[in-house]
Scaffold this motif. Structure first.
Motif, PDB file in Angstrom:
ATOM      1  N   ALA A 259     -16.780  10.677   1.182  1.00  0.00           N
ATOM      2  CA  ALA A 259     -16.959  11.559   2.345  1.00  0.00           C
ATOM      3  C   ALA A 259     -16.062  12.795   2.274  1.00  0.00           C
ATOM      4  CB  ALA A 259     -16.650  10.760   3.612  1.00  0.00           C
ATOM      5  N   GLY A 260     -15.166  12.842   1.284  1.00  0.00           N
ATOM      6  CA  GLY A 260     -14.238  13.970   1.183  1.00  0.00           C
ATOM      7  C   GLY A 260     -13.195  13.971   2.291  1.00  0.00           C
ATOM      8  N   GLU A 261     -12.854  12.786   2.796  1.00  0.00           N
ATOM      9  CA  GLU A 261     -11.845  12.673   3.867  1.00  0.00           C
ATOM     10  C   GLU A 261     -10.490  12.318   3.259  1.00  0.00           C
ATOM     11  OE1 GLU A 261     -12.256  12.838   7.252  1.00  0.00           O
ATOM     12  OE2 GLU A 261     -14.418  13.198   7.212  1.00  0.00           O
ATOM     13  N   GLU A 262      -9.420  12.780   3.898  1.00  0.00           N
ATOM     14  CA  GLU A 262      -8.065  12.437   3.430  1.00  0.00           C
ATOM     15  C   GLU A 262      -7.628  11.122   4.083  1.00  0.00           C
ATOM     16  OE1 GLU A 262      -4.790  12.696   1.242  1.00  0.00           O
ATOM     17  OE2 GLU A 262      -6.472  14.070   1.070  1.00  0.00           O
ATOM     18  N   ILE A 263      -7.066  10.207   3.315  1.00  0.00           N
ATOM     19  CA  ILE A 263      -6.482   9.003   3.934  1.00  0.00           C
ATOM     20  C   ILE A 263      -5.087   8.769   3.357  1.00  0.00           C
ATOM     21  CG2 ILE A 263      -8.609   7.725   4.477  1.00  0.00           C
ATOM     22  CD1 ILE A 263      -7.844   6.083   1.861  1.00  0.00           C
ATOM     23  N   TYR A 264      -4.321   7.943   4.027  1.00  0.00           N
ATOM     24  CA  TYR A 264      -2.962   7.650   3.555  1.00  0.00           C
ATOM     25  C   TYR A 264      -2.872   6.190   3.152  1.00  0.00           C
ATOM     26  CZ  TYR A 264      -2.206  12.195   5.408  1.00  0.00           C
ATOM     27  OH  TYR A 264      -2.323  13.536   5.624  1.00  0.00           O
ATOM     28  N   MET A 265      -1.894   5.920   2.322  1.00  0.00           N
ATOM     29  CA  MET A 265      -1.743   4.551   1.817  1.00  0.00           C
ATOM     30  C   MET A 265      -1.540   3.576   2.968  1.00  0.00           C
ATOM     31  SD  MET A 265       0.298   3.193  -1.316  1.00  0.00           S
ATOM     32  CE  MET A 265      -0.977   2.510  -2.274  1.00  0.00           C
ATOM     33  N   ASP A 266      -2.159   2.426   2.853  1.00  0.00           N
ATOM     34  CA  ASP A 266      -2.061   1.428   3.905  1.00  0.00           C
ATOM     35  C   ASP A 266      -0.614   0.944   4.058  1.00  0.00           C
ATOM     36  OD1 ASP A 266      -4.542  -0.466   5.113  1.00  0.00           O
ATOM     37  OD2 ASP A 266      -2.492  -1.221   5.326  1.00  0.00           O
ATOM     38  N   PHE A 267      -0.237   0.701   5.317  1.00  0.00           N
ATOM     39  CA  PHE A 267       1.140   0.291   5.614  1.00  0.00           C
ATOM     40  C   PHE A 267       1.511  -1.047   4.954  1.00  0.00           C
ATOM     41  CE2 PHE A 267       4.414  -1.429   8.503  1.00  0.00           C
ATOM     42  CZ  PHE A 267       5.331  -0.405   8.355  1.00  0.00           C
ATOM     43  N   CYS A 268       0.515  -1.890   4.681  1.00  0.00           N
ATOM     44  CA  CYS A 268       0.830  -3.225   4.133  1.00  0.00           C
ATOM     45  C   CYS A 268       1.518  -3.130   2.772  1.00  0.00           C
ATOM     46  CB  CYS A 268      -0.417  -4.082   4.054  1.00  0.00           C
ATOM     47  SG  CYS A 268      -1.660  -3.454   2.927  1.00  0.00           S
ATOM     48  N   PHE A 269       1.371  -1.969   2.084  1.00  0.00           N
ATOM     49  CA  PHE A 269       2.006  -1.843   0.763  1.00  0.00           C
ATOM     50  C   PHE A 269       3.473  -1.406   0.856  1.00  0.00           C
ATOM     51  CE2 PHE A 269      -2.571  -1.255   0.025  1.00  0.00           C
ATOM     52  CZ  PHE A 269      -2.778  -2.316  -0.840  1.00  0.00           C
ATOM     53  N   GLU A 270       3.992  -1.343   2.101  1.00  0.00           N
ATOM     54  CA  GLU A 270       5.411  -1.012   2.298  1.00  0.00           C
ATOM     55  C   GLU A 270       6.292  -2.241   2.093  1.00  0.00           C
ATOM     56  OE1 GLU A 270       7.105   1.913   3.053  1.00  0.00           O
ATOM     57  OE2 GLU A 270       5.172   2.706   2.390  1.00  0.00           O
ATOM     58  N   LEU A 271       5.722  -3.426   2.374  1.00  0.00           N
ATOM     59  CA  LEU A 271       6.565  -4.628   2.377  1.00  0.00           C
ATOM     60  C   LEU A 271       5.785  -5.818   1.839  1.00  0.00           C
ATOM     61  CD1 LEU A 271       9.308  -5.855   3.591  1.00  0.00           C
ATOM     62  CD2 LEU A 271       7.863  -6.633   5.449  1.00  0.00           C
ATOM     63  N   PHE A 272       6.345  -6.522   0.879  1.00  0.00           N
ATOM     64  CA  PHE A 272       5.710  -7.764   0.428  1.00  0.00           C
ATOM     65  C   PHE A 272       5.824  -8.766   1.562  1.00  0.00           C
ATOM     66  CE2 PHE A 272       5.795 -12.074  -0.983  1.00  0.00           C
ATOM     67  CZ  PHE A 272       4.731 -12.122  -1.872  1.00  0.00           C
ATOM     68  N   SER A 273       4.738  -9.397   1.937  1.00  0.00           N
ATOM     69  CA  SER A 273       4.826 -10.456   2.953  1.00  0.00           C
ATOM     70  C   SER A 273       3.749 -11.499   2.652  1.00  0.00           C
ATOM     71  CB  SER A 273       4.647  -9.880   4.355  1.00  0.00           C
ATOM     72  OG  SER A 273       3.497  -9.085   4.408  1.00  0.00           O
ATOM     73  N   HIS A 274       4.112 -12.732   2.807  1.00  0.00           N
ATOM     74  CA  HIS A 274       3.164 -13.808   2.511  1.00  0.00           C
ATOM     75  C   HIS A 274       3.500 -15.029   3.364  1.00  0.00           C
ATOM     76  CE1 HIS A 274       0.288 -16.149   0.300  1.00  0.00           C
ATOM     77  NE2 HIS A 274       1.193 -16.980  -0.173  1.00  0.00           N
ATOM     78  N   ALA A 275       2.475 -15.621   3.957  1.00  0.00           N
ATOM     79  CA  ALA A 275       2.674 -16.845   4.742  1.00  0.00           C
ATOM     80  C   ALA A 275       1.922 -17.966   4.055  1.00  0.00           C
ATOM     81  CB  ALA A 275       2.126 -16.664   6.151  1.00  0.00           C
ATOM     82  N   THR A 276       2.567 -19.100   3.877  1.00  0.00           N
ATOM     83  CA  THR A 276       1.896 -20.235   3.234  1.00  0.00           C
ATOM     84  C   THR A 276       2.504 -21.535   3.744  1.00  0.00           C
ATOM     85  OG1 THR A 276       1.207 -21.125   1.091  1.00  0.00           O
ATOM     86  CG2 THR A 276       3.411 -20.213   1.174  1.00  0.00           C
ATOM     87  N   LYS A 277       2.086 -22.636   3.157  1.00  0.00           N
ATOM     88  CA  LYS A 277       2.693 -23.928   3.475  1.00  0.00           C
ATOM     89  C   LYS A 277       3.061 -24.596   2.176  1.00  0.00           C
ATOM     90  CE  LYS A 277       1.535 -25.863   7.821  1.00  0.00           C
ATOM     91  NZ  LYS A 277       0.992 -26.949   8.560  1.00  0.00           N
TER      92      LYS A 277
END
Ligand code: FAD
Length: 485
Positions: A380-398
């Motif tokens: 579409a030729g639109e500008e976007i910015y990097m998603d915030f999730c790539f600022e911090l490693f985070s993982h939830a598990t058991k």
């Protein structure tokens, strides 16, 4: 022979795992009028359900296997075709499949996942876990087993050791302590009592809709390309052998040799071993510490290799050090109009100080969603910015029945051992570890119901100087949640 008719799509996503399905769903949200095609070798597709936000960067969710029609009815401009991508013509922007069909794209996303690394050729005595079919095979084999060997020390090996009952398990690992990719020796010690217990036999209720995958439904040339299992892969399976549960850990070892029974009588060390052990086993394993174990079968859980061959053959994709498709900050591979997400890719951008790649479903989902944004913005030729999730490693598990949350550089990754650790530990209840550099929090491991994930996420992201609090940061009498809100 006549050329096949080219079927035209705006977007094509290859792969029906978490990354591919998330990507297609988000393409539909962003560009519903465009025609999107999901091409997948597996009969079922993955769907993320029951998403529960925990923090700004972290959600918990379940992964279910669905019939492809469910995606098509939710997203009417998305079609799903079960076929195996055999070749990619990057110049003409064409995808050729093993059944002879040809599809054209304007933007393509490769989400073909990863393949288990092979300890040895797959045979009756060496198995690995990847998809529904291999999980069912594992269930069928364990019911007659007295002893199995699990090789590997990552999430899959850890979950497997915890989930199996009624069998002796030799757990062979390269590291000094169990589950070393995720936790430190202290946390391993915290978890160990759970590991050694025989588990209660609860009812095996499956939350996942079940489908039978017939062998005959396998596409030709597609072994090892089923979608990776989701978080609840063991629910609904009865992983019980025919004796008592016993766990023997063999640390700092690798597999040296695997013997079939007919080989054993020819080797002197095997004869000595057989004289000291009762009974015969279907397979024997020699470890690098010199020990030899007989067992019913071996489970290879030694990691994965990005599944790139279908798209790389005849093309010049740039690859990362681990063999994944190298992508930039807009999820673009080195080939024009081709993006990649999930286990198949290797990030090649300047990553944020507290993020790194780990091939996990959390990241497969995050990457799939961001790749859709990148494909749409480039279309579409639109500008976007990097998603915030790539600022911090985070993982939830058991692990071993405990809730585990990993944040930032939770194991001091990349800090060269130059960090301090703050620890709070209540046996059987909670284990809280903070990785600190010059009074600033770099990462954390939270085991148990600590409720600290949001506060710690903020402290890592804003890099607040916490020196004045010293060890009081984890003082149970101070409510740090209120303190730093
Ligand atoms: P996949 O889910 O592997 O999907 C790849 C898709 O591509 C499949 O649909 C496949 O059929 C298709 N495909 C491949 N080649 C072709 C081709 N040539 N043509 C057409 N289609 C093709 N992660 C965690 O976060 N926590 C865990 O506890 C955890 N445990 C795990 C336990 C097991 C047993 C396994 C196997 C994995 C586990 N993982 C875990 C990892 C997690 O499952 C993966 O990181 C994640 O599923 C990757 O998603 P993906 O969409 O990139 O790839």
């Amino acid at each position: 022979m006549a050329e096949p008719v080219t079927e035209e799509y705006t977007y094509i996503v290859v792969g029906g795992g978490i990354a591919g399905v998330t990507c297609a769903e988000h393409l539909y949200i962003l560009h519903p009028e465009a025609q999107t095609l999901v091409l997948t070798a597996s009969p079922l597709i993955k769907a993320v359900t029951n998403v529960l936000p925990l923090t700004k960067t972290l959600d918990t969710f379940e992964v279910e296997e669905h019939d492809p029609n469910t995606l098509q009815s939710k997203c009417p401009s998305v079609s799903v075709i079960r076929d195996f991508v055999a070749h990619l013509d990057v110049e003409k922007q064409l995808v050729h499949t093993s059944t002879g069909r040809c599809f054209s794209y304007q933007k393509l996303c490769v989400c073909t996942g990863a393949t288990p690394k092979l300890l040895a050729e797959r045979g009756p005595h060496v198995v690995w876990l990847r998809d529904t079919e291999s999980a069912q095979q594992f269930q069928a084999q364990i019911k007659d087993a007295r002893r199995i060997m699990i090789v590997g020390n990552g999430g899959i090996a850890t979950e497997m050791v915890y989930e199996v009952t009624g069998v002796e398990v030799i757990w062979a690992m390269k590291d000094k302590h169990m589950t070393a990719h995720f936790i430190d020796p202290g946390a391993a010690e915290f978890m160990q009592p759970e590991l050694l217990k025989e588990k209660d036999e609860g009812p095996t209720v499956s939350k996942r809709r079940k489908y039978t995958v017939e062998h005959s439904s396998q596409l030709s040339g597609t072994s090892l390309v089923g979608g990776s299992l989701g978080p609840d892969w063991h629910s609904g399976l009865k992983l019980k052998g025919k004796t008592e549960r016993k766990i023997i850990m063999e640390k700092e070892v690798e597999v040296k040799r695997i013997f079939e029974p007919m080989e054993v009588t020819q080797l002197q060390e095997m004869v000595t071993y057989l004289n000291s052990e009762e009974g015969e086993w279907p397979v024997y394993v020699e470890l690098t510490n010199g020990k030899i174990y007989g067992c019913d079968f071996i489970v290879s859980a030694i990691g994965v290799t990005p599944n790139v061959s279908a798209v790389t053959s005849g093309n010049k994709f740039a690859l990362g050090e681990d063999g994944g498709l190298l992508i930039d900050e807009k999820m673009r591979t080195s080939e024009k109009n081709i993006f990649a997400a999930g286990d198949v890719c290797s990030p090649g951008w300047q990553i944020a100080p507290h993020w790194f790649q780990m091939r996990l479903w959390t990241q497969a989902r995050q990457m799939g969603s961001y790749a859709a944004k990148c494909m749409w913005s480039s279309q579409a030729g639109e500008e976007i910015y990097m998603d915030f999730c790539f600022e911090l490693f985070s993982h939830a598990t058991k692990f071993f029945g405990h809730k585990v949350i990993l944040l930032g550089l939770f194991n001091g990754q990349g800090l060269d051992g130059k960090y301090e650790i703050l620890l709070r530990y209540t046996r059987g209840m909670e284990y809280i570890k903070c990785v600190m550099v010059e009074g600033r929090m770099q990462g954390a491991v939270l085991i148990g119901e600590t409720d600290l994930e949001e506060t710690f996420e903020n402290l890592i992201l804003n890099q607040m100087d916490l020196s004045e609090y010293g060890e009081d940061l984890l003082n149970p009498d101070i409510d740090i949640e209120d303190y730093f809100d």
